[in-house]
Design an enzyme around this catalytic site. Structure first.
Site, mmCIF file in Angstrom:
data_model
loop_
_atom_site.group_PDB
_atom_site.id
_atom_site.type_symbol
_atom_site.label_atom_id
_atom_site.label_comp_id
_atom_site.label_asym_id
_atom_site.label_seq_id
_atom_site.Cartn_x
_atom_site.Cartn_y
_atom_site.Cartn_z
ATOM 1 N N ASP A 158 2.590 12.782 2.223
ATOM 2 C CA ASP A 158 3.700 12.973 1.058
ATOM 3 C C ASP A 158 3.430 14.536 0.594
ATOM 4 O OD1 ASP A 158 3.029 10.107 0.842
ATOM 5 O OD2 ASP A 158 3.209 9.985 -1.150
ATOM 6 N N LYS A 221 10.897 10.396 -1.602
ATOM 7 C CA LYS A 221 10.464 9.921 -2.836
ATOM 8 C C LYS A 221 10.517 10.861 -4.126
ATOM 9 C CE LYS A 221 5.104 10.191 -4.155
ATOM 10 N NZ LYS A 221 3.982 10.420 -3.536
ATOM 11 N N LYS A 257 10.513 6.113 -1.606
ATOM 12 C CA LYS A 257 9.468 5.743 -2.680
ATOM 13 C C LYS A 257 9.670 6.107 -4.037
ATOM 14 C CE LYS A 257 4.470 6.790 -3.157
ATOM 15 N NZ LYS A 257 3.340 7.416 -2.422
#
Lengths: 321, 302
Positions: A158, A221, A257
Protein backbone atom coordinates in the site's frame (compact mmCIF):
# COMPACT_ATOMS: atom_id res chain seq x y z
CA UNK A 1 -23.58 11.36 -13.10
CA UNK A 2 -21.97 8.51 -14.98
CA UNK A 3 -19.05 8.96 -17.27
CA UNK A 4 -19.36 7.13 -20.55
CA UNK A 5 -16.11 5.60 -21.74
CA UNK A 6 -16.53 7.50 -24.97
CA UNK A 7 -16.20 10.82 -23.15
CA UNK A 8 -12.80 9.70 -21.87
CA UNK A 9 -11.60 8.66 -25.27
CA UNK A 10 -9.90 5.61 -26.68
CA UNK A 11 -7.16 3.39 -25.21
CA UNK A 12 -4.75 5.25 -27.47
CA UNK A 13 -5.68 8.55 -25.81
CA UNK A 14 -4.60 7.19 -22.44
CA UNK A 15 -1.27 6.05 -23.85
CA UNK A 16 -0.61 9.39 -25.51
CA UNK A 17 -1.79 11.22 -22.38
CA UNK A 18 1.03 9.70 -20.37
CA UNK A 19 3.63 10.62 -22.99
CA UNK A 20 4.32 14.10 -21.66
CA UNK A 21 3.56 16.35 -18.70
CA UNK A 22 1.40 18.71 -20.69
CA UNK A 23 -0.54 15.87 -22.35
CA UNK A 24 -1.13 14.31 -18.94
CA UNK A 25 -2.39 17.60 -17.53
CA UNK A 26 -4.68 18.04 -20.55
CA UNK A 27 -6.04 14.53 -20.10
CA UNK A 28 -6.66 14.81 -16.35
CA UNK A 29 -8.20 18.24 -16.56
CA UNK A 30 -10.24 17.10 -19.54
CA UNK A 31 -11.98 14.43 -17.43
CA UNK A 32 -15.64 15.30 -16.93
CA UNK A 33 -16.26 17.21 -13.70
CA UNK A 34 -17.96 15.50 -10.79
CA UNK A 35 -21.30 16.85 -9.66
CA UNK A 36 -20.75 16.80 -5.91
CA UNK A 37 -24.39 17.36 -5.02
CA UNK A 38 -25.37 14.61 -7.43
CA UNK A 39 -22.78 12.22 -5.98
CA UNK A 40 -23.97 12.86 -2.45
CA UNK A 41 -27.59 12.41 -3.46
CA UNK A 42 -26.76 9.17 -5.27
CA UNK A 43 -24.97 7.59 -2.30
CA UNK A 44 -27.60 8.96 0.06
CA UNK A 45 -30.20 7.18 -1.99
CA UNK A 46 -28.20 3.94 -2.13
CA UNK A 47 -27.58 4.10 1.63
CA UNK A 48 -31.30 3.67 2.25
CA UNK A 49 -31.34 0.26 0.55
CA UNK A 50 -32.63 -2.36 2.92
CA UNK A 51 -30.53 -5.53 3.05
CA UNK A 52 -32.26 -8.28 4.99
CA UNK A 53 -32.15 -11.98 5.83
CA UNK A 54 -30.34 -14.14 3.26
CA UNK A 55 -28.86 -11.16 1.40
CA UNK A 56 -27.62 -9.70 4.68
CA UNK A 57 -25.97 -12.97 5.70
CA UNK A 58 -24.26 -13.15 2.32
CA UNK A 59 -23.13 -9.54 2.50
CA UNK A 60 -21.76 -9.95 6.03
CA UNK A 61 -19.78 -13.00 4.94
CA UNK A 62 -18.47 -11.03 1.98
CA UNK A 63 -17.50 -8.17 4.29
CA UNK A 64 -15.41 -10.58 6.37
CA UNK A 65 -13.70 -11.98 3.27
CA UNK A 66 -12.86 -8.50 1.94
CA UNK A 67 -11.36 -7.04 5.11
CA UNK A 68 -7.69 -6.10 5.27
CA UNK A 69 -7.30 -6.46 9.01
CA UNK A 70 -5.10 -3.55 9.86
CA UNK A 71 -2.86 -2.44 12.66
CA UNK A 72 -0.83 0.67 11.97
CA UNK A 73 0.23 2.10 15.27
CA UNK A 74 3.53 3.22 16.63
CA UNK A 75 2.97 0.88 19.57
CA UNK A 76 2.57 -2.27 17.43
CA UNK A 77 4.53 -5.28 18.64
CA UNK A 78 5.25 -8.70 17.09
CA UNK A 79 2.91 -10.20 19.69
CA UNK A 80 0.04 -7.96 18.67
CA UNK A 81 0.62 -8.75 15.00
CA UNK A 82 0.67 -12.49 15.72
CA UNK A 83 -2.63 -12.32 17.62
CA UNK A 84 -4.13 -10.26 14.81
CA UNK A 85 -2.98 -12.90 12.32
CA UNK A 86 -4.64 -15.63 14.37
CA UNK A 87 -7.84 -13.63 14.27
CA UNK A 88 -7.46 -13.05 10.53
CA UNK A 89 -7.25 -16.79 9.87
CA UNK A 90 -10.12 -17.74 12.19
CA UNK A 91 -12.16 -14.56 12.85
CA UNK A 92 -14.92 -16.21 14.86
CA UNK A 93 -13.83 -19.10 17.10
CA UNK A 94 -17.49 -19.85 17.88
CA UNK A 95 -18.37 -20.36 14.23
CA UNK A 96 -16.15 -22.52 12.08
CA UNK A 97 -18.10 -21.56 8.95
CA UNK A 98 -16.70 -18.03 9.19
CA UNK A 99 -14.09 -17.60 6.47
CA UNK A 100 -10.73 -15.87 6.78
CA UNK A 101 -10.23 -12.20 6.02
CA UNK A 102 -8.43 -11.12 2.84
CA UNK A 103 -5.19 -9.83 4.31
CA UNK A 104 -3.39 -8.48 7.33
CA UNK A 105 -1.97 -4.99 6.86
CA UNK A 106 1.07 -3.93 8.91
CA UNK A 107 4.08 -1.64 8.84
CA UNK A 108 7.08 -2.91 6.82
CA UNK A 109 9.18 -3.90 9.85
CA UNK A 110 6.46 -6.33 10.98
CA UNK A 111 5.92 -7.98 7.59
CA UNK A 112 8.24 -10.88 8.44
CA UNK A 113 6.29 -11.60 11.63
CA UNK A 114 2.95 -11.51 9.82
CA UNK A 115 4.29 -13.54 6.93
CA UNK A 116 5.44 -16.29 9.27
CA UNK A 117 2.18 -16.29 11.24
CA UNK A 118 0.04 -16.45 8.09
CA UNK A 119 2.12 -19.00 6.16
CA UNK A 120 -0.11 -21.49 4.36
CA UNK A 121 -3.34 -19.89 5.56
CA UNK A 122 -4.31 -18.19 2.29
CA UNK A 123 -4.45 -14.82 4.07
CA UNK A 124 -2.22 -12.31 2.30
CA UNK A 125 0.29 -10.01 3.96
CA UNK A 126 -0.13 -6.37 3.04
CA UNK A 127 2.35 -3.71 4.02
CA UNK A 128 2.17 0.03 3.87
CA UNK A 129 5.33 1.53 2.43
CA UNK A 130 6.79 4.68 0.80
CA UNK A 131 7.06 6.71 3.99
CA UNK A 132 3.49 6.00 5.08
CA UNK A 133 1.37 7.94 5.98
CA UNK A 134 2.73 11.27 4.73
CA UNK A 135 4.70 10.04 1.73
CA UNK A 136 7.27 12.71 2.39
CA UNK A 137 10.61 11.09 1.77
CA UNK A 138 13.13 10.91 -1.04
CA UNK A 139 12.18 8.56 -3.87
CA UNK A 140 15.14 6.25 -3.28
CA UNK A 141 14.10 5.90 0.38
CA UNK A 142 10.57 5.04 -0.72
CA UNK A 143 11.79 2.44 -3.19
CA UNK A 144 14.04 0.86 -0.55
CA UNK A 145 11.06 0.80 1.81
CA UNK A 146 9.01 -1.08 -0.80
CA UNK A 147 11.76 -3.50 -1.77
CA UNK A 148 12.39 -4.32 1.89
CA UNK A 149 8.72 -5.09 2.52
CA UNK A 150 8.47 -7.30 -0.58
CA UNK A 151 11.64 -9.13 0.37
CA UNK A 152 10.25 -9.77 3.87
CA UNK A 153 7.23 -11.49 2.31
CA UNK A 154 4.60 -8.84 1.58
CA UNK A 155 2.07 -9.93 -1.06
CA UNK A 156 0.55 -6.48 -1.34
CA UNK A 157 2.08 -3.02 -1.02
CA UNK A 158 0.00 0.00 0.00
CA UNK A 159 1.84 3.10 -1.23
CA UNK A 160 0.87 6.71 -0.60
CA UNK A 161 0.90 9.21 -3.45
CA UNK A 162 2.84 12.41 -3.04
CA UNK A 163 -0.10 14.74 -2.36
CA UNK A 164 2.16 17.75 -2.32
CA UNK A 165 3.21 17.08 -5.92
CA UNK A 166 -0.32 16.16 -6.98
CA UNK A 167 -1.94 19.28 -5.52
CA UNK A 168 0.81 21.44 -7.03
CA UNK A 169 -0.07 19.97 -10.41
CA UNK A 170 3.18 18.02 -10.89
CA UNK A 171 1.26 15.06 -12.25
CA UNK A 172 4.17 13.68 -14.24
CA UNK A 173 6.22 13.39 -11.07
CA UNK A 174 3.43 11.48 -9.30
CA UNK A 175 2.95 9.18 -12.29
CA UNK A 176 6.66 8.47 -12.50
CA UNK A 177 6.81 7.67 -8.79
CA UNK A 178 3.89 5.24 -9.00
CA UNK A 179 5.53 3.50 -11.95
CA UNK A 180 8.83 3.16 -10.15
CA UNK A 181 7.15 1.79 -7.03
CA UNK A 182 5.20 -0.63 -9.22
CA UNK A 183 8.54 -1.77 -10.61
CA UNK A 184 9.96 -2.22 -7.11
CA UNK A 185 6.92 -4.28 -6.09
CA UNK A 186 7.86 -7.12 -8.41
CA UNK A 187 5.26 -9.87 -7.94
CA UNK A 188 3.46 -8.00 -5.14
CA UNK A 189 0.19 -6.22 -5.84
CA UNK A 190 0.27 -2.45 -5.64
CA UNK A 191 -2.44 -0.44 -3.90
CA UNK A 192 -2.15 3.29 -4.37
CA UNK A 193 -3.48 5.40 -1.50
CA UNK A 194 -4.93 8.69 -2.78
CA UNK A 195 -5.57 10.14 0.70
CA UNK A 196 -8.79 11.70 -0.51
CA UNK A 197 -9.18 13.66 2.73
CA UNK A 198 -6.36 15.90 1.50
CA UNK A 199 -7.49 16.17 -2.11
CA UNK A 200 -10.26 18.67 -1.31
CA UNK A 201 -12.55 18.01 -4.29
CA UNK A 202 -14.18 15.04 -5.97
CA UNK A 203 -12.70 16.27 -9.27
CA UNK A 204 -9.27 15.74 -7.75
CA UNK A 205 -10.31 12.29 -6.58
CA UNK A 206 -11.28 11.38 -10.13
CA UNK A 207 -8.01 12.75 -11.50
CA UNK A 208 -5.91 10.99 -8.87
CA UNK A 209 -7.76 7.73 -9.55
CA UNK A 210 -6.97 7.91 -13.26
CA UNK A 211 -3.41 8.92 -12.57
CA UNK A 212 -2.89 5.95 -10.24
CA UNK A 213 -4.45 3.53 -12.70
CA UNK A 214 -2.37 4.89 -15.55
CA UNK A 215 0.69 4.33 -13.35
CA UNK A 216 -0.13 0.62 -13.02
CA UNK A 217 -2.02 0.38 -9.72
CA UNK A 218 -3.71 -2.95 -9.01
CA UNK A 219 -5.92 -1.25 -6.45
CA UNK A 220 -6.74 2.36 -5.67
CA UNK A 221 -7.32 3.08 -2.01
CA UNK A 222 -9.11 6.00 -0.40
CA UNK A 223 -7.09 6.84 2.67
CA UNK A 224 -4.34 6.08 5.11
CA UNK A 225 -6.76 6.22 8.03
CA UNK A 226 -4.53 8.85 9.62
CA UNK A 227 -6.36 11.85 8.12
CA UNK A 228 -9.94 12.98 8.72
CA UNK A 229 -12.14 12.69 6.72
CA UNK A 230 -11.09 9.21 5.68
CA UNK A 231 -13.27 7.04 3.44
CA UNK A 232 -16.67 8.47 2.55
CA UNK A 233 -19.39 7.09 0.32
CA UNK A 234 -19.20 9.88 -2.33
CA UNK A 235 -15.44 9.37 -2.64
CA UNK A 236 -15.93 5.63 -3.01
CA UNK A 237 -18.57 6.30 -5.68
CA UNK A 238 -16.21 8.47 -7.72
CA UNK A 239 -13.37 5.96 -7.45
CA UNK A 240 -15.65 3.07 -8.42
CA UNK A 241 -16.84 5.02 -11.45
CA UNK A 242 -13.22 5.58 -12.37
CA UNK A 243 -12.29 1.88 -12.19
CA UNK A 244 -15.41 0.98 -14.14
CA UNK A 245 -14.59 3.49 -16.88
CA UNK A 246 -10.96 2.42 -16.86
CA UNK A 247 -12.04 -1.19 -17.35
CA UNK A 248 -14.33 -0.15 -20.22
CA UNK A 249 -11.51 1.76 -21.82
CA UNK A 250 -8.56 -0.58 -21.35
CA UNK A 251 -10.03 -3.92 -20.33
CA UNK A 252 -7.96 -3.83 -17.14
CA UNK A 253 -9.90 -4.32 -13.93
CA UNK A 254 -8.51 -2.31 -11.04
CA UNK A 255 -9.69 -2.91 -7.49
CA UNK A 256 -10.87 -0.38 -4.91
CA UNK A 257 -10.03 -0.35 -1.22
CA UNK A 258 -11.90 1.87 1.20
CA UNK A 259 -10.09 2.50 4.44
CA UNK A 260 -10.46 4.55 7.57
CA UNK A 261 -13.49 5.31 9.70
CA UNK A 262 -15.59 2.31 8.68
CA UNK A 263 -16.52 0.80 12.01
CA UNK A 264 -20.00 -0.65 11.74
CA UNK A 265 -21.41 -3.50 9.70
CA UNK A 266 -24.15 -1.15 8.57
CA UNK A 267 -21.57 1.18 7.02
CA UNK A 268 -19.87 -1.78 5.36
CA UNK A 269 -23.13 -2.94 3.78
CA UNK A 270 -23.67 0.56 2.39
CA UNK A 271 -20.27 0.45 0.70
CA UNK A 272 -21.06 -2.98 -0.75
CA UNK A 273 -24.29 -1.61 -2.20
CA UNK A 274 -22.42 1.29 -3.81
CA UNK A 275 -19.84 -1.16 -5.24
CA UNK A 276 -22.55 -3.35 -6.67
CA UNK A 277 -24.52 -0.48 -8.17
CA UNK A 278 -21.50 1.35 -9.57
CA UNK A 279 -18.78 -1.06 -10.67
CA UNK A 280 -21.01 -4.12 -10.78
CA UNK A 281 -21.26 -7.55 -9.18
CA UNK A 282 -17.88 -8.65 -10.51
CA UNK A 283 -16.26 -6.21 -8.07
CA UNK A 284 -17.88 -7.93 -5.10
CA UNK A 285 -14.92 -10.19 -4.34
CA UNK A 286 -11.65 -9.78 -2.41
CA UNK A 287 -9.64 -9.55 -5.65
CA UNK A 288 -11.47 -6.34 -6.60
CA UNK A 289 -12.71 -4.76 -3.40
CA UNK A 290 -11.33 -4.41 0.13
CA UNK A 291 -12.13 -2.77 3.42
CA UNK A 292 -9.13 -1.47 5.34
CA UNK A 293 -10.30 -1.72 8.93
CA UNK A 294 -9.63 -2.97 12.42
CA UNK A 295 -12.72 -2.51 14.59
CA UNK A 296 -15.10 -3.20 11.67
CA UNK A 297 -14.43 -6.95 11.87
CA UNK A 298 -15.75 -7.17 15.43
CA UNK A 299 -18.98 -5.44 14.51
CA UNK A 300 -19.46 -7.67 11.48
CA UNK A 301 -18.85 -10.74 13.64
CA UNK A 302 -21.41 -9.49 16.15
CA UNK A 303 -23.93 -8.97 13.35
CA UNK A 304 -23.23 -12.44 11.98
CA UNK A 305 -23.86 -13.86 15.44
CA UNK A 306 -27.10 -11.89 15.65
CA UNK A 307 -28.20 -13.37 12.32
CA UNK A 308 -27.25 -16.85 13.49
CA UNK A 309 -28.73 -16.81 16.99
CA UNK A 310 -31.40 -14.12 16.86
CA UNK A 311 -29.88 -12.44 19.93
CA UNK A 312 -28.21 -9.07 19.94
CA UNK A 313 -24.54 -9.61 20.68
CA UNK A 314 -22.15 -8.10 23.16
CA UNK A 315 -18.73 -6.49 22.58
CA UNK A 316 -17.66 -8.46 25.67
CA UNK A 317 -17.75 -11.58 23.51
CA UNK A 318 -15.32 -10.52 20.81
CA UNK A 319 -11.62 -9.94 21.17
CA UNK A 320 -10.14 -6.60 22.08
CA UNK A 321 -7.53 -5.95 19.40
CA UNK B 1 -49.05 12.21 16.69
CA UNK B 2 -51.71 13.70 18.93
CA UNK B 3 -55.31 13.52 17.82
CA UNK B 4 -56.64 17.05 17.97
CA UNK B 5 -60.22 18.10 18.61
CA UNK B 6 -62.27 19.19 15.62
CA UNK B 7 -61.14 22.62 14.48
CA UNK B 8 -63.11 25.42 15.97
CA UNK B 9 -63.20 28.86 14.46
CA UNK B 10 -60.53 30.90 16.23
CA UNK B 11 -61.93 34.16 17.42
CA UNK B 12 -60.01 37.06 18.83
CA UNK B 13 -58.21 36.20 22.06
CA UNK B 14 -58.73 32.44 21.72
CA UNK B 15 -55.72 30.27 21.06
CA UNK B 16 -55.14 26.69 20.11
CA UNK B 17 -53.57 24.51 22.74
CA UNK B 18 -50.09 23.22 21.86
CA UNK B 19 -49.94 19.56 22.76
CA UNK B 20 -46.89 17.57 23.62
CA UNK B 21 -45.66 14.71 21.47
CA UNK B 22 -44.67 11.89 23.77
CA UNK B 23 -41.47 10.39 22.43
CA UNK B 24 -38.76 8.01 23.56
CA UNK B 25 -35.67 9.04 25.51
CA UNK B 26 -32.54 7.41 24.06
CA UNK B 27 -28.96 8.57 24.43
CA UNK B 28 -29.99 11.93 25.90
CA UNK B 29 -32.24 12.73 22.93
CA UNK B 30 -35.98 12.42 22.40
CA UNK B 31 -36.48 10.47 19.17
CA UNK B 32 -39.68 8.97 17.82
CA UNK B 33 -39.70 5.22 17.40
CA UNK B 34 -37.61 4.24 14.36
CA UNK B 35 -40.62 2.15 13.35
CA UNK B 36 -42.82 5.24 13.19
CA UNK B 37 -45.42 3.44 15.29
CA UNK B 38 -47.45 4.89 18.11
CA UNK B 39 -50.25 3.64 20.33
CA UNK B 40 -53.16 5.19 22.13
CA UNK B 41 -52.81 5.95 25.80
CA UNK B 42 -56.07 6.14 27.74
CA UNK B 43 -56.75 7.80 31.04
CA UNK B 44 -58.15 6.06 34.14
CA UNK B 45 -61.65 6.24 32.66
CA UNK B 46 -60.83 4.94 29.21
CA UNK B 47 -60.70 8.27 27.37
CA UNK B 48 -57.90 9.10 24.93
CA UNK B 49 -55.08 11.04 26.56
CA UNK B 50 -52.39 11.04 23.89
CA UNK B 51 -50.51 8.86 21.48
CA UNK B 52 -47.21 7.53 22.78
CA UNK B 53 -44.34 6.18 20.70
CA UNK B 54 -44.46 2.40 20.37
CA UNK B 55 -40.82 1.36 20.57
CA UNK B 56 -39.56 -1.47 18.38
CA UNK B 57 -36.90 -4.14 18.69
CA UNK B 58 -34.43 -1.78 17.05
CA UNK B 59 -35.24 1.04 19.46
CA UNK B 60 -34.42 -1.38 22.27
CA UNK B 61 -31.15 -2.24 20.56
CA UNK B 62 -30.28 1.44 20.11
CA UNK B 63 -31.13 2.11 23.75
CA UNK B 64 -28.76 -0.64 24.90
CA UNK B 65 -26.00 0.77 22.71
CA UNK B 66 -26.60 4.24 24.22
CA UNK B 67 -26.61 2.82 27.74
CA UNK B 68 -23.38 0.91 27.14
CA UNK B 69 -21.73 4.00 25.74
CA UNK B 70 -22.83 6.11 28.71
CA UNK B 71 -21.59 3.50 31.19
CA UNK B 72 -18.06 4.79 31.82
CA UNK B 73 -19.16 8.39 32.46
CA UNK B 74 -21.76 7.44 35.07
CA UNK B 75 -19.98 4.53 36.74
CA UNK B 76 -16.76 6.54 36.76
CA UNK B 77 -18.35 9.48 38.58
CA UNK B 78 -17.59 9.57 42.27
CA UNK B 79 -20.24 8.20 44.60
CA UNK B 80 -20.57 11.66 46.12
CA UNK B 81 -21.18 13.19 42.69
CA UNK B 82 -23.77 10.54 41.81
CA UNK B 83 -25.58 11.38 45.04
CA UNK B 84 -25.59 15.06 44.13
CA UNK B 85 -27.00 14.34 40.69
CA UNK B 86 -29.78 12.17 42.11
CA UNK B 87 -30.58 14.89 44.61
CA UNK B 88 -30.76 17.29 41.70
CA UNK B 89 -33.32 14.99 40.06
CA UNK B 90 -35.43 15.35 43.21
CA UNK B 91 -35.08 19.13 43.09
CA UNK B 92 -36.14 19.41 39.46
CA UNK B 93 -38.97 16.94 40.01
CA UNK B 94 -40.23 18.98 42.97
CA UNK B 95 -40.29 22.07 40.78
CA UNK B 96 -42.59 20.29 38.33
CA UNK B 97 -44.72 18.67 41.01
CA UNK B 98 -47.96 20.17 39.70
CA UNK B 99 -47.41 18.79 36.22
CA UNK B 100 -46.58 15.36 37.58
CA UNK B 101 -49.54 15.39 39.97
CA UNK B 102 -51.88 16.16 37.06
CA UNK B 103 -50.35 13.44 34.89
CA UNK B 104 -50.39 10.82 37.62
CA UNK B 105 -53.98 11.69 38.50
CA UNK B 106 -55.20 11.23 34.91
CA UNK B 107 -53.00 8.20 34.23
CA UNK B 108 -53.92 6.27 37.37
CA UNK B 109 -57.39 7.68 37.96
CA UNK B 110 -56.42 9.09 41.37
CA UNK B 111 -57.88 12.06 43.21
CA UNK B 112 -55.80 15.22 43.07
CA UNK B 113 -54.80 14.81 46.72
CA UNK B 114 -53.65 11.20 46.34
CA UNK B 115 -51.76 12.01 43.16
CA UNK B 116 -50.06 14.87 44.97
CA UNK B 117 -49.01 12.51 47.76
CA UNK B 118 -47.62 10.04 45.22
CA UNK B 119 -45.48 12.79 43.67
CA UNK B 120 -44.25 13.91 47.07
CA UNK B 121 -43.37 10.33 47.96
CA UNK B 122 -41.49 10.10 44.66
CA UNK B 123 -39.39 13.18 45.42
CA UNK B 124 -38.64 11.78 48.87
CA UNK B 125 -37.63 8.46 47.34
CA UNK B 126 -35.05 10.15 45.09
CA UNK B 127 -33.63 11.97 48.09
CA UNK B 128 -33.55 8.71 50.06
CA UNK B 129 -31.62 6.91 47.31
CA UNK B 130 -29.39 9.95 46.70
CA UNK B 131 -28.30 9.62 50.33
CA UNK B 132 -27.33 5.99 49.78
CA UNK B 133 -24.94 6.83 46.92
CA UNK B 134 -21.86 7.19 49.13
CA UNK B 135 -23.05 4.78 51.83
CA UNK B 136 -24.23 1.53 50.26
CA UNK B 137 -20.67 0.41 49.58
CA UNK B 138 -20.00 0.46 53.33
CA UNK B 139 -23.07 -1.68 53.95
CA UNK B 140 -22.66 -4.03 50.96
CA UNK B 141 -18.88 -4.25 51.11
CA UNK B 142 -16.66 -5.65 53.82
CA UNK B 143 -13.14 -5.92 55.15
CA UNK B 144 -12.58 -9.66 55.34
CA UNK B 145 -10.36 -11.34 57.90
CA UNK B 146 -7.85 -13.57 56.12
CA UNK B 147 -5.09 -15.88 57.38
CA UNK B 148 -2.11 -13.99 56.00
CA UNK B 149 -0.42 -10.62 55.92
CA UNK B 150 -3.07 -9.09 53.65
CA UNK B 151 -5.92 -6.68 53.71
CA UNK B 152 -8.87 -8.25 51.95
CA UNK B 153 -11.71 -6.00 50.81
CA UNK B 154 -14.97 -6.75 49.07
CA UNK B 155 -16.57 -3.79 47.34
CA UNK B 156 -19.77 -3.57 45.28
CA UNK B 157 -19.29 -2.42 41.69
CA UNK B 158 -21.93 -1.61 39.06
CA UNK B 159 -22.90 -4.59 36.92
CA UNK B 160 -23.23 -2.54 33.70
CA UNK B 161 -26.40 -2.15 31.67
CA UNK B 162 -29.65 -3.02 33.44
CA UNK B 163 -32.97 -3.42 31.63
CA UNK B 164 -35.86 -2.38 33.86
CA UNK B 165 -39.45 -3.38 33.23
CA UNK B 166 -41.18 -0.65 35.21
CA UNK B 167 -44.25 -1.41 37.32
CA UNK B 168 -47.47 -1.42 35.32
CA UNK B 169 -49.62 0.19 38.03
CA UNK B 170 -47.67 2.94 39.74
CA UNK B 171 -46.56 5.08 36.82
CA UNK B 172 -44.26 7.48 38.69
CA UNK B 173 -43.61 6.38 42.29
CA UNK B 174 -43.19 2.75 41.26
CA UNK B 175 -41.05 3.68 38.28
CA UNK B 176 -38.69 5.83 40.36
CA UNK B 177 -38.57 3.21 43.10
CA UNK B 178 -37.07 0.70 40.65
CA UNK B 179 -35.05 3.18 38.57
CA UNK B 180 -33.23 5.09 41.31
CA UNK B 181 -31.55 2.02 42.90
CA UNK B 182 -30.18 0.99 39.50
CA UNK B 183 -28.70 4.45 39.03
CA UNK B 184 -27.30 4.76 42.56
CA UNK B 185 -25.02 1.79 42.02
CA UNK B 186 -23.50 3.38 38.90
CA UNK B 187 -25.33 1.30 36.32
CA UNK B 188 -26.82 2.67 33.14
CA UNK B 189 -30.23 1.41 32.19
CA UNK B 190 -32.98 0.90 29.66
CA UNK B 191 -36.42 1.38 31.17
CA UNK B 192 -39.59 0.01 29.61
CA UNK B 193 -42.30 2.29 30.99
CA UNK B 194 -45.70 1.08 32.15
CA UNK B 195 -47.52 0.00 29.00
CA UNK B 196 -50.89 1.55 29.78
CA UNK B 197 -49.54 4.54 31.77
CA UNK B 198 -46.34 5.69 30.02
CA UNK B 199 -46.78 9.46 30.07
CA UNK B 200 -45.29 10.26 33.50
CA UNK B 201 -42.22 8.23 32.47
CA UNK B 202 -41.70 10.42 29.41
CA UNK B 203 -42.05 13.56 31.52
CA UNK B 204 -39.60 12.06 34.04
CA UNK B 205 -37.16 11.67 31.13
CA UNK B 206 -37.37 15.45 30.67
CA UNK B 207 -36.43 15.84 34.32
CA UNK B 208 -33.49 13.47 33.95
CA UNK B 209 -32.35 15.28 30.81
CA UNK B 210 -32.09 18.54 32.77
CA UNK B 211 -30.58 17.18 35.99
CA UNK B 212 -26.96 16.54 34.97
CA UNK B 213 -27.61 12.85 34.46
CA UNK B 214 -25.25 12.07 31.54
CA UNK B 215 -27.19 11.36 28.33
CA UNK B 216 -27.64 7.63 27.78
CA UNK B 217 -27.40 6.74 31.47
CA UNK B 218 -31.16 6.31 31.51
CA UNK B 219 -33.07 5.45 28.36
CA UNK B 220 -36.85 5.31 28.43
CA UNK B 221 -38.87 3.20 26.01
CA UNK B 222 -42.64 3.25 25.76
CA UNK B 223 -44.59 0.53 24.06
CA UNK B 224 -45.67 -3.07 24.47
CA UNK B 225 -43.87 -4.73 27.38
CA UNK B 226 -44.43 -8.20 25.91
CA UNK B 227 -42.76 -7.08 22.66
CA UNK B 228 -39.74 -5.34 24.19
CA UNK B 229 -39.02 -7.53 27.20
CA UNK B 230 -37.89 -10.65 25.27
CA UNK B 231 -35.50 -8.56 23.14
CA UNK B 232 -33.88 -7.10 26.24
CA UNK B 233 -33.86 -10.47 28.03
CA UNK B 234 -32.13 -12.01 25.00
CA UNK B 235 -29.65 -9.18 24.53
CA UNK B 236 -26.16 -10.36 25.40
CA UNK B 237 -24.98 -6.85 26.19
CA UNK B 238 -27.54 -6.39 28.96
CA UNK B 239 -26.15 -7.41 32.35
CA UNK B 240 -29.22 -7.18 34.54
CA UNK B 241 -32.98 -7.52 34.20
CA UNK B 242 -35.64 -6.17 36.56
CA UNK B 243 -38.89 -8.07 36.01
CA UNK B 244 -41.05 -5.97 38.35
CA UNK B 245 -43.14 -4.88 35.37
CA UNK B 246 -44.41 -8.40 34.66
CA UNK B 247 -45.64 -8.95 38.23
CA UNK B 248 -48.41 -11.51 38.29
CA UNK B 249 -47.63 -13.00 34.85
CA UNK B 250 -45.73 -16.09 35.93
CA UNK B 251 -45.53 -17.60 32.44
CA UNK B 252 -43.98 -14.52 30.84
CA UNK B 253 -41.65 -14.04 33.80
CA UNK B 254 -40.44 -17.64 33.51
CA UNK B 255 -39.82 -17.23 29.79
CA UNK B 256 -37.85 -14.02 30.37
CA UNK B 257 -35.80 -15.65 33.13
CA UNK B 258 -34.88 -18.51 30.81
CA UNK B 259 -33.78 -16.06 28.12
CA UNK B 260 -31.81 -14.02 30.65
CA UNK B 261 -29.93 -17.15 31.71
CA UNK B 262 -28.07 -17.26 28.38
CA UNK B 263 -25.58 -14.66 29.57
CA UNK B 264 -26.32 -15.09 33.29
CA UNK B 265 -27.93 -11.71 33.79
CA UNK B 266 -28.50 -10.44 37.30
CA UNK B 267 -32.19 -10.75 37.90
CA UNK B 268 -34.81 -9.13 40.07
CA UNK B 269 -37.59 -11.70 39.88
CA UNK B 270 -41.18 -10.74 39.22
CA UNK B 271 -43.25 -10.44 42.38
CA UNK B 272 -46.61 -12.20 42.54
CA UNK B 273 -48.38 -8.85 42.59
CA UNK B 274 -47.25 -5.27 42.37
CA UNK B 275 -45.83 -4.13 45.72
CA UNK B 276 -47.14 -1.19 47.73
CA UNK B 277 -44.68 1.50 46.66
CA UNK B 278 -45.65 3.94 49.38
CA UNK B 279 -43.92 1.68 51.92
CA UNK B 280 -40.34 2.66 52.72
CA UNK B 281 -37.74 0.53 50.90
CA UNK B 282 -36.23 -2.25 52.93
CA UNK B 283 -32.66 -0.94 53.11
CA UNK B 284 -30.25 -0.89 50.16
CA UNK B 285 -31.19 -4.37 48.83
CA UNK B 286 -32.34 -3.11 45.47
CA UNK B 287 -29.12 -1.17 45.03
CA UNK B 288 -26.99 -4.20 45.83
CA UNK B 289 -29.02 -6.39 43.46
CA UNK B 290 -27.40 -4.45 40.60
CA UNK B 291 -23.85 -4.67 41.93
CA UNK B 292 -21.09 -7.20 41.47
CA UNK B 293 -18.81 -7.88 44.39
CA UNK B 294 -15.16 -7.27 43.67
CA UNK B 295 -12.68 -8.61 46.20
CA UNK B 296 -9.13 -7.33 46.31
CA UNK B 297 -6.09 -8.54 48.26
CA UNK B 298 -3.57 -6.00 49.36
CA UNK B 299 -0.32 -6.69 51.21
CA UNK B 300 -0.20 -5.29 54.70
CA UNK B 301 2.43 -2.57 54.86
CA UNK B 302 5.08 -2.35 57.53
Amino acid sequence: MTVAATSIGTPGDLVSATASDSALRRFLHGLPGVDQVGAEARVGNLATRSIKAEAKRWALDLAVRTIDLTTLEGADTPGKVRSLCAKAIQPDPDDRTCQSVAAVCVYPDLVAVASQALAGSGVAVASVATAFPSGRARLDVKLTDVAGAVEAGADEIDMVVDRGAFLAGRYGEVLDEIRQVKGACGPAHLKVILETGELATLDNVRRASWLAMAGGADFIKTSTGKVTPAATLPVALVMLEAVRDFADLTGTEVGVKVAGGIRSAKDALRYLVVVHETAGAEWLRPERFRFGASSLLNDVLMQRAKQRTGRYHSPDRVTID
Amino acid sequence: MVRRPAARPVRGGERLEVRKTYKLYVGGAFPRSESGRSYEVLDGRGRLLANAARASRKDARDAVVAARKAGPAWSGATAYNRGQVLYRVAEVLEGRADQFAAEVATAEGLTAARARRAVEATVDRWVWYAGWADKFAQVGGSANPVAGPYFNFSVPEPTGVVAVLAPQGSSLLGLCSVLAPVMVGGNSCVVVASEARPLPAVTLAEVLATSDVPGGTVNVLTGRTAELAPVLADHLDVNGLDLTGVAGDAALAADLEARAAENTKRLHRAPGAEPDWTAAPDGPHRILTWCETKTVWHPVGT
